[in-house]
Design a protein around this motif. Structure first.
Motif, mmCIF file in Angstrom:
data_model
loop_
_atom_site.group_PDB
_atom_site.id
_atom_site.type_symbol
_atom_site.label_atom_id
_atom_site.label_comp_id
_atom_site.label_asym_id
_atom_site.label_seq_id
_atom_site.Cartn_x
_atom_site.Cartn_y
_atom_site.Cartn_z
ATOM 1 N N ARG A 131 -4.806 -3.574 -8.820
ATOM 2 C CA ARG A 131 -4.598 -2.286 -8.176
ATOM 3 C C ARG A 131 -5.939 -1.628 -7.886
ATOM 4 N NH1 ARG A 131 -0.227 1.147 -10.421
ATOM 5 N NH2 ARG A 131 -1.947 2.462 -11.098
ATOM 6 N N TYR A 132 -5.978 -0.898 -6.773
ATOM 7 C CA TYR A 132 -7.150 -0.068 -6.512
ATOM 8 C C TYR A 132 -6.760 1.102 -5.622
ATOM 9 C CZ TYR A 132 -7.646 -2.677 -2.035
ATOM 10 O OH TYR A 132 -7.445 -3.256 -0.799
ATOM 11 N N TYR A 133 -7.509 2.202 -5.797
ATOM 12 C CA TYR A 133 -7.349 3.348 -4.911
ATOM 13 C C TYR A 133 -8.221 3.123 -3.681
ATOM 14 C CZ TYR A 133 -4.949 5.950 -8.592
ATOM 15 O OH TYR A 133 -4.052 6.354 -9.544
ATOM 16 N N ARG A 134 -7.613 3.361 -2.531
ATOM 17 C CA ARG A 134 -8.330 3.198 -1.264
ATOM 18 C C ARG A 134 -8.515 4.573 -0.619
ATOM 19 N NH1 ARG A 134 -5.883 0.609 4.326
ATOM 20 N NH2 ARG A 134 -7.848 0.607 5.524
ATOM 21 N N TYR A 135 -9.760 4.919 -0.327
ATOM 22 C CA TYR A 135 -10.097 6.172 0.350
ATOM 23 C C TYR A 135 -10.666 5.812 1.719
ATOM 24 C CZ TYR A 135 -9.951 7.681 -4.528
ATOM 25 O OH TYR A 135 -9.562 7.908 -5.825
ATOM 26 N N ARG A 136 -10.076 6.367 2.777
ATOM 27 C CA ARG A 136 -10.558 6.075 4.121
ATOM 28 C C ARG A 136 -10.477 7.330 4.984
ATOM 29 N NH1 ARG A 136 -6.547 5.317 7.920
ATOM 30 N NH2 ARG A 136 -4.400 5.194 7.115
ATOM 31 N N GLU A 165 0.851 -1.192 0.000
ATOM 32 C CA GLU A 165 0.000 0.000 0.000
ATOM 33 C C GLU A 165 0.885 1.240 0.000
ATOM 34 O OE1 GLU A 165 -3.993 1.806 2.214
ATOM 35 O OE2 GLU A 165 -3.140 -0.132 2.805
ATOM 36 N N GLN A 166 0.690 2.088 -0.993
ATOM 37 C CA GLN A 166 1.500 3.297 -1.166
ATOM 38 C C GLN A 166 0.672 4.524 -0.814
ATOM 39 O OE1 GLN A 166 2.703 3.921 -5.226
ATOM 40 N NE2 GLN A 166 3.464 6.001 -4.840
ATOM 41 N N SER A 169 -4.711 6.206 -0.809
ATOM 42 C CA SER A 169 -3.554 5.348 -1.049
ATOM 43 C C SER A 169 -3.811 4.460 -2.260
ATOM 44 C CB SER A 169 -3.242 4.485 0.182
ATOM 45 O OG SER A 169 -4.360 3.678 0.517
ATOM 46 N N LEU A 170 -2.727 3.851 -2.765
ATOM 47 C CA LEU A 170 -2.812 2.909 -3.880
ATOM 48 C C LEU A 170 -2.429 1.532 -3.362
ATOM 49 C CD1 LEU A 170 -3.114 2.253 -6.925
ATOM 50 C CD2 LEU A 170 -0.668 2.795 -7.162
ATOM 51 N N VAL A 171 -3.346 0.585 -3.470
ATOM 52 C CA VAL A 171 -3.113 -0.786 -3.012
ATOM 53 C C VAL A 171 -2.785 -1.659 -4.215
ATOM 54 C CG1 VAL A 171 -4.105 -2.785 -1.837
ATOM 55 C CG2 VAL A 171 -4.664 -0.467 -1.048
ATOM 56 N N THR A 172 -1.738 -2.460 -4.098
ATOM 57 C CA THR A 172 -1.322 -3.374 -5.158
ATOM 58 C C THR A 172 -1.269 -4.792 -4.609
ATOM 59 O OG1 THR A 172 0.030 -1.628 -6.165
ATOM 60 C CG2 THR A 172 0.461 -3.881 -6.866
ATOM 61 N N ILE A 173 -1.877 -5.731 -5.329
ATOM 62 C CA ILE A 173 -1.916 -7.137 -4.923
ATOM 63 C C ILE A 173 -1.235 -7.963 -6.006
ATOM 64 C CG2 ILE A 173 -3.399 -9.097 -4.353
ATOM 65 C CD1 ILE A 173 -5.606 -7.039 -3.704
ATOM 66 N N ARG A 178 -18.671 8.948 11.141
ATOM 67 C CA ARG A 178 -18.550 7.568 10.687
ATOM 68 C C ARG A 178 -17.263 7.377 9.884
ATOM 69 N NH1 ARG A 178 -22.536 3.752 12.145
ATOM 70 N NH2 ARG A 178 -24.093 4.919 13.309
ATOM 71 N N SER A 179 -16.699 6.193 10.010
ATOM 72 C CA SER A 179 -15.484 5.837 9.269
ATOM 73 C C SER A 179 -15.852 4.809 8.203
ATOM 74 C CB SER A 179 -14.420 5.262 10.209
ATOM 75 O OG SER A 179 -13.992 6.234 11.141
ATOM 76 N N VAL A 180 -15.944 5.273 6.959
ATOM 77 C CA VAL A 180 -16.225 4.364 5.848
ATOM 78 C C VAL A 180 -15.042 4.391 4.881
ATOM 79 C CG1 VAL A 180 -18.695 4.810 6.085
ATOM 80 C CG2 VAL A 180 -17.391 6.020 4.331
ATOM 81 N N GLU A 181 -14.997 3.393 4.023
ATOM 82 C CA GLU A 181 -13.964 3.333 2.999
ATOM 83 C C GLU A 181 -14.609 3.168 1.636
ATOM 84 O OE1 GLU A 181 -10.667 0.778 3.483
ATOM 85 O OE2 GLU A 181 -10.409 1.194 5.631
ATOM 86 N N VAL A 182 -13.904 3.652 0.596
ATOM 87 C CA VAL A 182 -14.277 3.413 -0.792
ATOM 88 C C VAL A 182 -13.043 2.861 -1.496
ATOM 89 C CG1 VAL A 182 -14.975 4.448 -2.985
ATOM 90 C CG2 VAL A 182 -16.045 5.210 -0.852
ATOM 91 N N TRP A 183 -13.217 1.756 -2.218
ATOM 92 C CA TRP A 183 -12.144 1.194 -3.030
ATOM 93 C C TRP A 183 -12.550 1.320 -4.493
ATOM 94 C CZ3 TRP A 183 -11.647 -4.195 -0.204
ATOM 95 C CH2 TRP A 183 -11.285 -3.977 1.139
ATOM 96 N N ALA A 184 -11.743 2.029 -5.268
ATOM 97 C CA ALA A 184 -11.993 2.216 -6.703
ATOM 98 C C ALA A 184 -11.040 1.311 -7.474
ATOM 99 C CB ALA A 184 -11.789 3.673 -7.088
ATOM 100 N N LEU A 185 -11.578 0.367 -8.226
ATOM 101 C CA LEU A 185 -10.777 -0.682 -8.843
ATOM 102 C C LEU A 185 -10.286 -0.313 -10.236
ATOM 103 C CD1 LEU A 185 -12.936 -3.835 -7.986
ATOM 104 C CD2 LEU A 185 -11.382 -2.553 -6.520
#
Length: 262
Positions: A71-76, A32-33, A48-52, A120-127
């Motif tokens: 890869r996906y962008y993670r917003y938290r 995660e970058q 952040s940018l997550v890479t698997i 509230r603490s939510v996340e969005v992952w954009a793929l």
């Protein structure tokens, strides 16, 4: 949570699809970058940018190393849980036919910020889909870094060196034979891989994880629900609908509901 906060609900329409519960799998190598959050009213958003690591199947034609990753962008929420399983909710979004993860940027920023303002603490992952691995974004990124669109024009069309690199030219069909392997099956399996890797606890997924998308992304979410993951028509326990308990229970309640005369 969405019923409580109507503004978040309206902003999250792209994501309001289904609660997802997929079979657990072994966790892949993941990095995660941290990224800079764009300017604007998003003080409570961390990006952040997550890479698997997810290699293409054996026998696939030569391809860039990036095609062996998801890869996906993670917003938290800034200051919120770092473990997505501790978030109040996670929205996983697939972009439209001509879009990549970046096309859902404002959606991700807006949903997380609005939820944070309401405690509230939510996340969005954009793929990204696999096909995005064939992109050369160097010129675009250079233009963003320098705040000068001429950098992109010089790189892609002016044959000029930009930040130490020269564009290799636009590829023809014969040079990207690997693209034939970015099919529906691979895309649906990648979709599930991202979800299970990011939220491995099946019980938590059943309560907190939602998936959806824009345009083609919405259709792919429907395909995910209907997918036969073991490829055996005789078995149904692995079917996408069975992997989505929220949808399956709603269907069962509907089927049991008595029909009232009009």
């Amino acid at each position: 949570m969405l019923r409580r906060f109507p503004q978040v609900r309206r902003t999250a329409l792209l994501s309001a699809a289904v609660v997802l519960l997929a079979p657990a799998s072994a966790s892949a190598a993941r990095t995660e970058q941290p990224l800079v959050t764009p300017p604007g009213p998003f003080a409570d958003v961390t990006r952040s940018l997550v890479t698997i690591d997810a290699p293409m199947p054996a026998g696939v034609p030569a391809h860039p190393a990036a095609c062996d990753q998801l890869r996906y962008y993670r917003y938290r929420r800034t200051g919120g849980p770092t473990d997505p399983q501790q978030a109040d909710a996670v929205f996983v979004n697939m972009p439209g036919v001509l879009g990549g993860a970046g096309s859902l940027e404002m959606h991700g920023l807006g949903v997380v910020q609005l939820a944070a303002e309401r405690g509230r603490s939510v996340e969005v992952w954009a793929l990204d889909r696999r096909s995005n691995c064939l992109e050369d974004r160097h010129g675009l990124d250079a233009a963003l870094r320098s705040n000068d669109p001429a950098a992109a024009l010089d790189y892609y069309f002016g044959r000029k060196e930009v930040e130490g690199r020269t564009f290799g030219g636009f590829l023809k069909n014969g040079q990207v034979a690997v693209a034939a392997h970015f099919d529906l099956k691979q895309t649906i399996e990648d979709y599930r891989t991202v979800i299970v890797d990011g939220m491995p606890d099946a019980d938590v997924r059943a309560r907190k994880l939602f998936c959806g998308g824009h345009s083609l992304g919405g259709s792919l979410t429907g395909q995910l629900m209907a997918w036969d993951f073991d490829g055996d028509d005789a078995t149904t326990g692995d079917a996408g609908l069975r992997a989505l308990p929220g949808v399956d229970r709603a269907r069962q309640r509907r089927d049991r509901r008595p029909v009232r005369p009009r």
